[in-house]
Every structure is written in C-alpha cells, then in structure tokens.
Design a protein around this motif. Structure first.
Motif, PDB file in Angstrom:
ATOM      1  N   LEU A 101      48.192 -20.000  64.540  1.00 14.32           N
ATOM      2  CA  LEU A 101      47.655 -18.897  63.750  1.00 14.32           C
ATOM      3  C   LEU A 101      48.212 -17.540  64.165  1.00 14.32           C
ATOM      4  O   LEU A 101      48.306 -16.627  63.346  1.00 14.32           O
TER       5      LEU A 101
ATOM      6  N   LEU B 107      51.365 -17.211  62.257  1.00 15.98           N
ATOM      7  CA  LEU B 107      50.994 -16.996  60.853  1.00 15.98           C
ATOM      8  C   LEU B 107      50.562 -15.551  60.627  1.00 15.98           C
ATOM      9  O   LEU B 107      51.012 -14.894  59.682  1.00 15.98           O
ATOM     10  N   ARG B 108      49.733 -15.047  61.498  1.00 16.03           N
ATOM     11  CA  ARG B 108      49.257 -13.663  61.366  1.00 16.03           C
ATOM     12  C   ARG B 108      50.429 -12.684  61.493  1.00 16.03           C
ATOM     13  O   ARG B 108      50.478 -11.673  60.817  1.00 16.03           O
TER      14      ARG B 108
END
Length: 164
Positions: free
Chosen positions: A54, A57-58
């Motif tokens: 994540l 992704l961020r």
C-alpha cells in the motif's frame, strides 16, 4: 475501482504458493504485489491471498481525472470470439484486439471463456464485446464492417482463429 487498468501476469510461485496460480499485480508499470492461492499441501480446499504494498500504491498518487465530452454520436458494439491456447491470458488477447481496433475503440470488455467440444483439446474460446464510435459522425454500416474486418484480419495475421 482502486486501480483501474491494473494488470496481472503469471510468475514463478514461491514455496507456499500454488504451483500454477501465482500472479504479479502491476499498476501504471509498477509492481505492487502478488495475488495467489496457497499451496494445496498447506490448506484444505482453496485459499487465495492478495499481498499488496500500500505504501507503493499511495506513492503513485491519484490518477488525474480528464474531462471527456459526452459523445454526440451513437456508439456501436459487436462481439468477437478468439480461439487461443488454453494457457493464453485473456488480457494479452484483449490488448491485441484493442491494437487492431484503432482510434475508434471506446471500450473492450471480456465476456466469457469456453473450452470443450467442438474446440480441439488444449484450446479455449475467449469472447469480448468491443464498442466503437467516431468523434465527428455516426459510423456507417460500411465503416463498422471495415473496423470489425480489420480486427479479424489482424488477429488472423498473428495466428489466431476467430469463431464467427
């Protein structure tokens, strides 16, 4: 919704992953993780996992939303079924269909996969719905037929059969 256009590709499984159900997940050209089933020796039945980074992704940030004017002319859709090897990826065939469709392609959607009679052993039929539209006018029947035929000819030239 989280990662439109994300792609999965088969990868060599790790020891705890199913030998033929391990995939790498990429978005915007960056590998974000894996999606896989656990090895059958580890669980009864089937269990799938998504391992997603994540933080990466961020870091890719939100995709800017681009204004797209409403189409002033109607779109036309047609279905095509491509006969391919049983292990071929639907996403790869979808990319080839899109490349042959050209600039008038509005969308392409996977519909279904079939294997069995009358297809030969080791073959599958992958069906897609392609939607096309011209920016400045309504496509004529001749233009629509030409687009469809260009896709069919292009797929045949790369070695695929189509179920028509």
């Amino acid at each position: 919704c989280l990662m439109p256009g994300a792609e999965v590709a088969p990868v060599k499984p790790r020891g705890y992953e199913h030998p033929s159900r391990s995939y790498e997940l990429a978005w915007r050209g960056t590998v974000l993780g894996r999606i896989f089933e656990l090895h059958p020796s580890l669980v009864e039945g089937r269990a799938a996992l998504l391992d997603l980074n994540l933080a990466v992704l961020r870091g890719l940030g939100p995709r800017p939303v681009r204004y797209q004017p409403l189409r002033r002319h109607p779109a036309s859709a047609f279905d095509l079924s491509v006969v391919a090897g049983r292990r071929e990826l639907a996403g790869n065939i979808e990319k080839q269909l899109a490349a042959h469709a050209g600039a008038n392609l509005v969308s392409i959607r996977f519909l279904r996969r079939y294997w069995g009679p009358p297809l030969p052993e080791g073959k599958q039929s992958l069906s897609y719905r392609l939607t096309v539209c011209a920016a400045g006018h309504t496509l004529s029947a001749e233009e629509l037929t030409a687009i469809r035929q260009r896709i069919i000819d292009g797929m045949r030239a790369t070695g695929y059969q189509l179920r028509l």
